[in-house]
Motif scaffolding. Structure first.
Motif, PDB file in Angstrom:
ATOM      1  N   PRO A  78      11.136 -69.692 -67.769  1.00  0.00           N
ATOM      2  CA  PRO A  78      12.162 -70.245 -68.787  1.00  0.00           C
ATOM      3  C   PRO A  78      11.979 -70.479 -70.084  1.00  0.00           C
ATOM      4  O   PRO A  78      11.150 -71.838 -69.736  1.00  0.00           O
ATOM      5  CB  PRO A  78      13.578 -70.714 -68.054  1.00  0.00           C
ATOM      6  CG  PRO A  78      12.799 -71.207 -66.894  1.00  0.00           C
ATOM      7  CD  PRO A  78      11.509 -70.541 -66.835  1.00  0.00           C
ATOM      8  N   ARG A  79      12.041 -70.808 -71.321  1.00  0.00           N
ATOM      9  CA  ARG A  79      11.318 -71.266 -72.403  1.00  0.00           C
ATOM     10  C   ARG A  79      12.868 -72.787 -72.707  1.00  0.00           C
ATOM     11  O   ARG A  79      14.122 -72.432 -72.594  1.00  0.00           O
ATOM     12  CB  ARG A  79      11.678 -70.613 -73.638  1.00  0.00           C
ATOM     13  CG  ARG A  79      10.548 -69.653 -73.784  1.00  0.00           C
ATOM     14  CD  ARG A  79      10.241 -68.727 -75.203  1.00  0.00           C
ATOM     15  NE  ARG A  79      11.599 -69.110 -75.913  1.00  0.00           N
ATOM     16  CZ  ARG A  79      11.882 -68.950 -77.130  1.00  0.00           C
ATOM     17  NH1 ARG A  79      11.030 -68.039 -77.693  1.00  0.00           N
ATOM     18  NH2 ARG A  79      12.773 -69.411 -77.799  1.00  0.00           N
ATOM     19  N   ARG A  80      12.050 -73.383 -72.360  1.00  0.00           N
ATOM     20  CA  ARG A  80      12.881 -74.996 -72.959  1.00  0.00           C
ATOM     21  C   ARG A  80      13.113 -75.083 -74.484  1.00  0.00           C
ATOM     22  O   ARG A  80      12.855 -74.300 -75.459  1.00  0.00           O
ATOM     23  CB  ARG A  80      11.937 -75.958 -72.519  1.00  0.00           C
ATOM     24  CG  ARG A  80      12.617 -76.907 -70.871  1.00  0.00           C
ATOM     25  CD  ARG A  80      12.062 -77.721 -70.814  1.00  0.00           C
ATOM     26  NE  ARG A  80      10.885 -78.610 -72.119  1.00  0.00           N
ATOM     27  CZ  ARG A  80      10.227 -79.460 -72.123  1.00  0.00           C
ATOM     28  NH1 ARG A  80      11.461 -80.266 -71.388  1.00  0.00           N
ATOM     29  NH2 ARG A  80       9.427 -79.399 -72.960  1.00  0.00           N
ATOM     30  N   ARG A  81      14.303 -75.271 -74.517  1.00  0.00           N
ATOM     31  CA  ARG A  81      14.860 -75.538 -76.455  1.00  0.00           C
ATOM     32  C   ARG A  81      14.342 -76.956 -76.464  1.00  0.00           C
ATOM     33  O   ARG A  81      14.368 -77.920 -76.619  1.00  0.00           O
ATOM     34  CB  ARG A  81      16.346 -75.551 -76.499  1.00  0.00           C
ATOM     35  CG  ARG A  81      16.872 -74.760 -77.722  1.00  0.00           C
ATOM     36  CD  ARG A  81      18.090 -74.903 -77.807  1.00  0.00           C
ATOM     37  NE  ARG A  81      18.648 -75.580 -79.023  1.00  0.00           N
ATOM     38  CZ  ARG A  81      19.844 -76.198 -79.530  1.00  0.00           C
ATOM     39  NH1 ARG A  81      20.743 -76.782 -78.516  1.00  0.00           N
ATOM     40  NH2 ARG A  81      20.079 -76.575 -80.485  1.00  0.00           N
ATOM     41  N   ARG A  82      13.948 -76.629 -77.449  1.00  0.00           N
ATOM     42  CA  ARG A  82      13.304 -77.900 -78.000  1.00  0.00           C
ATOM     43  C   ARG A  82      13.917 -79.266 -79.423  1.00  0.00           C
ATOM     44  O   ARG A  82      14.202 -78.207 -79.591  1.00  0.00           O
ATOM     45  CB  ARG A  82      11.822 -77.353 -79.077  1.00  0.00           C
ATOM     46  CG  ARG A  82      10.667 -77.581 -77.728  1.00  0.00           C
ATOM     47  CD  ARG A  82       9.570 -77.044 -78.736  1.00  0.00           C
ATOM     48  NE  ARG A  82       9.567 -76.941 -80.096  1.00  0.00           N
ATOM     49  CZ  ARG A  82       8.259 -75.982 -80.592  1.00  0.00           C
ATOM     50  NH1 ARG A  82       7.571 -75.719 -80.257  1.00  0.00           N
ATOM     51  NH2 ARG A  82       7.743 -75.780 -82.348  1.00  0.00           N
ATOM     52  N   THR A  83      13.769 -79.910 -79.387  1.00  0.00           N
ATOM     53  CA  THR A  83      15.492 -80.767 -79.840  1.00  0.00           C
ATOM     54  C   THR A  83      14.206 -81.009 -81.718  1.00  0.00           C
ATOM     55  O   THR A  83      13.322 -80.714 -81.960  1.00  0.00           O
ATOM     56  CB  THR A  83      15.090 -82.145 -79.459  1.00  0.00           C
ATOM     57  OG1 THR A  83      13.941 -82.708 -79.769  1.00  0.00           O
ATOM     58  CG2 THR A  83      15.832 -82.017 -78.006  1.00  0.00           C
ATOM     59  N   VAL A  84      15.624 -81.533 -82.304  1.00  0.00           N
ATOM     60  CA  VAL A  84      14.695 -81.483 -84.183  1.00  0.00           C
ATOM     61  C   VAL A  84      14.047 -82.671 -83.154  1.00  0.00           C
ATOM     62  O   VAL A  84      12.613 -82.673 -84.593  1.00  0.00           O
ATOM     63  CB  VAL A  84      15.864 -81.922 -84.856  1.00  0.00           C
ATOM     64  CG1 VAL A  84      15.706 -82.159 -86.081  1.00  0.00           C
ATOM     65  CG2 VAL A  84      17.264 -80.389 -84.630  1.00  0.00           C
ATOM     66  N   GLU A  85      14.380 -83.933 -82.596  1.00  0.00           N
ATOM     67  CA  GLU A  85      13.083 -84.269 -82.969  1.00  0.00           C
ATOM     68  C   GLU A  85      11.279 -84.140 -82.335  1.00  0.00           C
ATOM     69  O   GLU A  85      10.559 -83.824 -83.614  1.00  0.00           O
ATOM     70  CB  GLU A  85      12.922 -85.643 -81.772  1.00  0.00           C
ATOM     71  CG  GLU A  85      14.156 -86.168 -82.079  1.00  0.00           C
ATOM     72  CD  GLU A  85      14.932 -87.384 -81.474  1.00  0.00           C
ATOM     73  OE1 GLU A  85      15.038 -86.896 -80.697  1.00  0.00           O
ATOM     74  OE2 GLU A  85      14.709 -88.884 -81.086  1.00  0.00           O
ATOM     75  N   GLN A  86      11.513 -83.126 -81.549  1.00  0.00           N
ATOM     76  CA  GLN A  86       9.865 -82.760 -81.200  1.00  0.00           C
ATOM     77  C   GLN A  86       9.496 -81.720 -81.968  1.00  0.00           C
ATOM     78  O   GLN A  86       8.593 -81.649 -82.769  1.00  0.00           O
ATOM     79  CB  GLN A  86      10.857 -81.875 -79.755  1.00  0.00           C
ATOM     80  CG  GLN A  86      10.990 -82.793 -78.359  1.00  0.00           C
ATOM     81  CD  GLN A  86      10.897 -81.729 -77.908  1.00  0.00           C
ATOM     82  OE1 GLN A  86      11.308 -80.632 -77.565  1.00  0.00           O
ATOM     83  NE2 GLN A  86      10.109 -82.216 -76.263  1.00  0.00           N
ATOM     84  N   GLU A  87      10.445 -80.502 -83.131  1.00  0.00           N
ATOM     85  CA  GLU A  87      10.498 -80.376 -84.075  1.00  0.00           C
ATOM     86  C   GLU A  87       9.652 -80.169 -85.156  1.00  0.00           C
ATOM     87  O   GLU A  87       9.087 -80.315 -85.713  1.00  0.00           O
ATOM     88  CB  GLU A  87      11.598 -79.185 -84.730  1.00  0.00           C
ATOM     89  CG  GLU A  87      12.324 -78.193 -83.451  1.00  0.00           C
ATOM     90  CD  GLU A  87      11.203 -76.934 -83.257  1.00  0.00           C
ATOM     91  OE1 GLU A  87      10.002 -76.425 -83.651  1.00  0.00           O
ATOM     92  OE2 GLU A  87      11.852 -76.400 -82.978  1.00  0.00           O
TER      93      GLU A  87
END
Length: 124
Positions: free
Chosen positions: A21-30
């Motif tokens: 499953p893909r983890r959703r990245r946070t805005v900070e990570q983006e």
């Protein structure tokens, strides 16, 4: 195969169920990874700060930059407060609280923009 026998069961699976499953990245990570979405977030912050700076610059041009035009069109040198002409009072005393006020408003609005951006980034 005899008519009473049921056919052998076959399991059909989707290739998506075996993928991790893909983890959703946070805005900070983006933003940290400088992805396209992170760039959009940063561009929005820079754009809002630029809009604010242009508005403050326009206010300064109108408030302070129009003083020479005011002095040219009116005869404020004739008006005196004590021994000092009114034009000197405007340039030497009145302008500085105006500059301080505009600077204060700019800093408050800039901090509000950054706080809104920070709230957006830290949102889960």
């Amino acid at each position: 195969m005899a008519p009473d026998e049921a056919p052998a069961r076959v399991r059909i699976t989707s290739p998506h169920t075996t993928a991790r499953p893909r983890r959703r990245r946070t805005v900070e990570q983006e933003i940290d990874e400088e992805t396209a979405i992170g760039e959009v977030y940063m561009r929005s912050l820079v754009r809002s700060q630029l809009r604010l700076a242009l508005a403050v610059a326009a206010a300064l041009v109108i408030l302070v930059g129009s003083l020479p035009l005011l002095f040219l069109l009116t005869d404020l040198d004739a008006v005196r407060i004590g021994p000092v002409p009114l034009t000197w009072w405007l340039l030497g005393v009145v302008v500085y609280p105006v500059l301080f006020g505009v600077g204060w408003v700019f800093v408050r609005a800039s901090e509000r923009n950054e706080r809104a951006f920070s709230d957006l980034v830290q949102r889960p």
